[in-house]
Scaffold this motif. Structure first.
Motif, mmCIF file in Angstrom:
data_model
loop_
_atom_site.group_PDB
_atom_site.id
_atom_site.type_symbol
_atom_site.label_atom_id
_atom_site.label_comp_id
_atom_site.label_asym_id
_atom_site.label_seq_id
_atom_site.Cartn_x
_atom_site.Cartn_y
_atom_site.Cartn_z
ATOM 1 N N ALA A 122 0.838 -1.196 0.000
ATOM 2 C CA ALA A 122 0.000 0.000 0.000
ATOM 3 C C ALA A 122 0.865 1.235 0.000
ATOM 4 C CB ALA A 122 -0.925 0.005 1.217
ATOM 5 N N GLY A 123 0.363 2.284 -0.624
ATOM 6 C CA GLY A 123 1.100 3.543 -0.681
ATOM 7 C C GLY A 123 0.285 4.612 -1.367
ATOM 8 N N GLU A 124 0.732 5.836 -1.252
ATOM 9 C CA GLU A 124 0.031 6.970 -1.839
ATOM 10 C C GLU A 124 0.169 6.943 -3.355
ATOM 11 O OE1 GLU A 124 1.418 10.562 -0.127
ATOM 12 O OE2 GLU A 124 0.644 10.127 1.871
ATOM 13 N N PRO A 125 -0.757 7.599 -4.058
ATOM 14 C CA PRO A 125 -0.660 7.641 -5.528
ATOM 15 C C PRO A 125 0.617 8.342 -5.980
ATOM 16 C CG PRO A 125 -2.842 8.327 -4.781
ATOM 17 C CD PRO A 125 -1.979 8.234 -3.556
ATOM 18 N N GLY A 126 1.281 7.754 -6.973
ATOM 19 C CA GLY A 126 2.465 8.354 -7.557
ATOM 20 C C GLY A 126 3.753 8.126 -6.803
ATOM 21 N N VAL A 127 3.730 7.323 -5.742
ATOM 22 C CA VAL A 127 4.944 7.119 -4.962
ATOM 23 C C VAL A 127 5.887 6.134 -5.641
ATOM 24 C CG1 VAL A 127 4.131 5.199 -3.543
ATOM 25 C CG2 VAL A 127 5.744 6.864 -2.581
ATOM 26 N N GLY A 128 5.381 5.293 -6.554
ATOM 27 C CA GLY A 128 6.243 4.359 -7.289
ATOM 28 C C GLY A 128 5.927 2.897 -7.079
ATOM 29 N N LYS A 129 4.717 2.566 -6.645
ATOM 30 C CA LYS A 129 4.365 1.156 -6.397
ATOM 31 C C LYS A 129 4.414 0.341 -7.683
ATOM 32 C CE LYS A 129 0.303 2.147 -4.806
ATOM 33 N NZ LYS A 129 0.373 3.622 -5.005
ATOM 34 N N SER A 130 3.794 0.844 -8.738
ATOM 35 C CA SER A 130 3.761 0.095 -10.005
ATOM 36 C C SER A 130 5.157 -0.048 -10.588
ATOM 37 C CB SER A 130 2.831 0.802 -10.997
ATOM 38 O OG SER A 130 1.526 0.925 -10.478
ATOM 39 N N THR A 131 5.987 0.973 -10.447
ATOM 40 C CA THR A 131 7.358 0.904 -10.960
ATOM 41 C C THR A 131 8.168 -0.159 -10.237
ATOM 42 O OG1 THR A 131 7.257 3.262 -11.515
ATOM 43 C CG2 THR A 131 9.432 2.247 -11.376
ATOM 44 N N LEU A 132 8.041 -0.193 -8.915
ATOM 45 C CA LEU A 132 8.778 -1.186 -8.138
ATOM 46 C C LEU A 132 8.333 -2.597 -8.484
ATOM 47 C CD1 LEU A 132 10.648 -2.076 -5.814
ATOM 48 C CD2 LEU A 132 8.747 -1.674 -4.249
ATOM 49 N N LEU A 133 7.028 -2.826 -8.572
ATOM 50 C CA LEU A 133 6.539 -4.186 -8.807
ATOM 51 C C LEU A 133 6.796 -4.644 -10.236
ATOM 52 C CD1 LEU A 133 3.218 -4.156 -6.769
ATOM 53 C CD2 LEU A 133 5.452 -5.065 -6.141
ATOM 54 N N LEU A 134 6.868 -3.716 -11.177
ATOM 55 C CA LEU A 134 7.233 -4.111 -12.538
ATOM 56 C C LEU A 134 8.672 -4.601 -12.579
ATOM 57 C CD1 LEU A 134 6.211 -4.298 -15.430
ATOM 58 C CD2 LEU A 134 7.010 -1.961 -15.792
ATOM 59 N N GLY A 151 -2.551 -1.935 -2.967
ATOM 60 C CA GLY A 151 -3.691 -1.363 -2.267
ATOM 61 C C GLY A 151 -3.612 0.149 -2.210
ATOM 62 N N HIS A 152 -4.782 0.781 -2.242
ATOM 63 C CA HIS A 152 -4.847 2.229 -2.075
ATOM 64 C C HIS A 152 -4.801 2.588 -0.594
ATOM 65 C CE1 HIS A 152 -7.090 2.515 -6.203
ATOM 66 N NE2 HIS A 152 -5.806 2.220 -6.322
ATOM 67 N N VAL A 153 -4.544 3.836 -0.305
ATOM 68 C CA VAL A 153 -4.538 4.320 1.068
ATOM 69 C C VAL A 153 -5.510 5.482 1.182
ATOM 70 C CG1 VAL A 153 -2.171 3.597 1.537
ATOM 71 C CG2 VAL A 153 -2.590 5.871 0.629
ATOM 72 N N THR A 154 -5.979 5.721 2.394
ATOM 73 C CA THR A 154 -6.856 6.838 2.665
ATOM 74 C C THR A 154 -6.022 8.102 2.907
ATOM 75 O OG1 THR A 154 -6.885 6.389 5.050
ATOM 76 C CG2 THR A 154 -8.522 5.260 3.690
ATOM 77 N N LYS A 155 -6.717 9.213 3.141
ATOM 78 C CA LYS A 155 -6.003 10.462 3.384
ATOM 79 C C LYS A 155 -5.231 10.434 4.697
ATOM 80 C CE LYS A 155 -10.089 12.623 5.455
ATOM 81 N NZ LYS A 155 -11.033 13.764 5.367
ATOM 82 N N ASP A 156 -5.587 9.496 5.594
ATOM 83 C CA ASP A 156 -4.859 9.343 6.853
ATOM 84 C C ASP A 156 -3.657 8.421 6.726
ATOM 85 O OD1 ASP A 156 -6.730 10.986 8.086
ATOM 86 O OD2 ASP A 156 -8.034 9.302 8.583
ATOM 87 N N GLY A 157 -3.428 7.868 5.538
ATOM 88 C CA GLY A 157 -2.299 6.969 5.343
ATOM 89 C C GLY A 157 -2.579 5.515 5.655
ATOM 90 N N GLN A 158 -3.842 5.162 5.978
ATOM 91 C CA GLN A 158 -4.195 3.788 6.279
ATOM 92 C C GLN A 158 -4.619 3.061 4.996
ATOM 93 O OE1 GLN A 158 -3.768 2.545 9.360
ATOM 94 N NE2 GLN A 158 -3.069 4.564 10.015
ATOM 95 N N VAL A 159 -4.513 1.734 5.015
ATOM 96 C CA VAL A 159 -4.915 0.939 3.862
ATOM 97 C C VAL A 159 -6.412 1.074 3.665
ATOM 98 C CG1 VAL A 159 -4.931 -1.347 2.828
ATOM 99 C CG2 VAL A 159 -3.021 -0.655 4.271
ATOM 100 N N ALA A 160 -6.833 1.430 2.440
ATOM 101 C CA ALA A 160 -8.246 1.603 2.157
ATOM 102 C C ALA A 160 -8.950 0.254 2.131
ATOM 103 C CB ALA A 160 -8.437 2.319 0.815
#
Length: 485
Positions: free
Chosen positions: A117-129, A237-246
């Protein structure tokens, strides 16, 4: 003439009618598809999260009779002595990405399900690719990346930029669970990357994609398939504005590993932090660096958090922060502004503002020549790292005192310790590991709390002089003495 009025017996026809109606059909229930709240009746707006049109009807199909007798049956596999069970299927396989393997405890276990899980644009898809490509190269089995947010052409462009093209790396763009399972039957991968679990839906479950009901059903199905076929699975996974897993909290209970991908968009540093791990330590941290060509592991990130000066500069001090089990040498900077009328500003970056205010109050009270109540104070860390642990208090105090008194601290000195309200320096954890990392980088003098080290110690390849300080005043004296040497 007297007529007798017939009275229905107590618990007679009316009671029987009530009994038949209560056991006739399962009662309807209502559940919010966004947060999982169950109101007693249907409403247009969820009273818990405030979403409009998110309350849907569901049916409770559980047993209505308490005390029901459950008969036993023959298990599919009998219980065996633990010594006769092989542990080979649970051995981790390296992914080829060293820092991720460090957090996972050696690599990915076949059949394990990981939630990243992480915020949008932090690089999750890049890392997993990159992980999927390394798996395809090193494991000998195909890897499958299923994207529910991007097209295969978009993923192909990213892979071309990163140099992660391989014949055993398969891509698919799907948002239906049945289609994802069909790709698993066709490709038979050893690694599945699903980006993201909130975009996948199944037709057999009510609710919108990304809702509580859908996420719970999709995750449970994928966990079952991963365990049955031995497929290492990574869910984004997406996260909420509080940084928790959505999504529902049960999502984190279903998976085997929960990782948080953190980082500032204005900094190249990225951290993968373990939150839950059934196969290793849950407090490990992996460091990565984002660049134009993708993402790469940082085996020695301490250099990012230090500034090399030609001459000592007032207002700086070095400490050693702990990120999980990893010791990171970090520089703290402080700038003391001019005297202002009214309430002076207290601005921080990468530090805890509450702890800075406490340290300033202690310095104001426990030192003679330092006046801070009417001066602006700016404090920050170097390299974008966030240090909120109390062990950095002593370094913050020395940096502020150095900037306020315009006295430079020796560049080869590190300060470790928590500062109390009476000015005392308290013990912190993992001091030997912190000293070893500082000695490895060439630091000569260390100020530590009482009881955390002898007068001198071989903390690394070179001698390091370790001095125990009891309070802030003695720490300032030892720091001034070390600077004069």
């Amino acid at each position: 003439m007297t007529t007798s009025r017939s009275t229905p017996p107590r618990g007679g026809a009316a009671g029987a009618t009530r009994g038949r109606s209560s056991a006739r059909e399962p009662r309807p229930a209502y559940e919010c598809d966004a947060c999982g709240h169950q109101p007693p009746k249907w409403v247009g707006r969820c009273p818990e999260c405030g979403e409009w049109g998110s309350v849907v009807e569901s049916t409770i199909t559980g047993p209505t009779v308490s005390g029901r007798v459950v008969s036993s049956r023959m298990p599919s596999e009998p219980a065996r002595p633990i010594a006769t069970i092989s542990a080979a299927p649970a051995r981790a396989r390296p992914t080829g990405v060293s820092e991720l393997d460090r957090v996972l405890g050696g690599g990915l276990v076949p059949g394990a399900v990981v939630l990243l899980a992480g915020e949008p644009g932090v690089g999750k898809s890049t890392l997993l690719l990159d992980v999927a490509q390394q798996w395809a190269v090193g494991s000998g089995s195909p890897s499958l990346v299923v994207s529910g947010e991007e097209s295969v052409s978009q993923v192909r462009l990213r892979a071309e930029r990163m140099g992660t093209l391989h014949d055993q790396l398969y891509l698919a763009a799907e948002s239906d669970l049945a289609s994802v399972l069909g790709h698993l039957d066709a490709v038979k991968p050893g690694l599945l990357v699903l980006d993201s679990v909130q975009t996948i839906s199944t037709t057999g479950t009510e609710g919108v994609p990304g809702g509580v009901t859908q996420v719970r059903a999709v995750t449970a199905a994928l966990v079952s398939v991963a365990k049955e076929r031995g497929i290492a699975t990574v869910l984004v996974g997406h996260v909420t504005k509080d940084g928790q897993v959505a999504g529902p909290r049960v999502l984190e209970h279903l998976v085997d590993v929960v990782l948080h991908f953190e980082g500032d968009k204005h900094s190249s540093l990225r951290l993968v932090r373990g939150v839950k791990n059934r196969f290793g330590a849950a407090d490990e941290v992996g460091c990565f660096e984002m660049h134009e060509g993708g993402i790469s592991s940082l085996a020695d990130p301490s250099g990012l958090f230090l500034t090399r000066y030609a001459e000592p500069v007032p207002g700086t001090c070095v400490t050693v922060a702990m990120e999980g089990r990893r010791a990171l040498v970090t520089e703290v900077q402080a700038l003391i502004g001019a005297t202002v009328a009214g309430s002076p500003r207290r601005t921080v970056s990468g530090l805890d503002s509450a702890r800075l205010a406490m340290v300033l109050a202690v310095l104001q009270r426990r030192t003679e020549r330092l006046t801070l109540h009417d001066r602006e104070v700016f404090a920050a860390t170097v390299g974008g790292i966030r240090v909120v642990e109390p062990a950095a208090d002593l370094a913050v105090a020395l940096a502020v005192a150095s900037g306020g008194l315009n006295l430079a601290i020796a560049p080869h000195l590190v300060a470790i310790g928590e500062v109390g309200l009476t000015g005392e320096v308290r013990r912190v954890g993992a001091v030997p590991r912190r000293l070893a990392e500082a000695a490895r980088l060439g630091f000569k003098v260390a100020l530590v709390p009482p009881g955390c080290g002898p007068a001198s110690t071989d903390a690394g390849p070179e001698q390091m002089r370790v001095t125990e300080v009891t309070d802030v005043r003695s720490a300032l004296q030892h720091a001034a003495r070390a600077s004069a040497e």
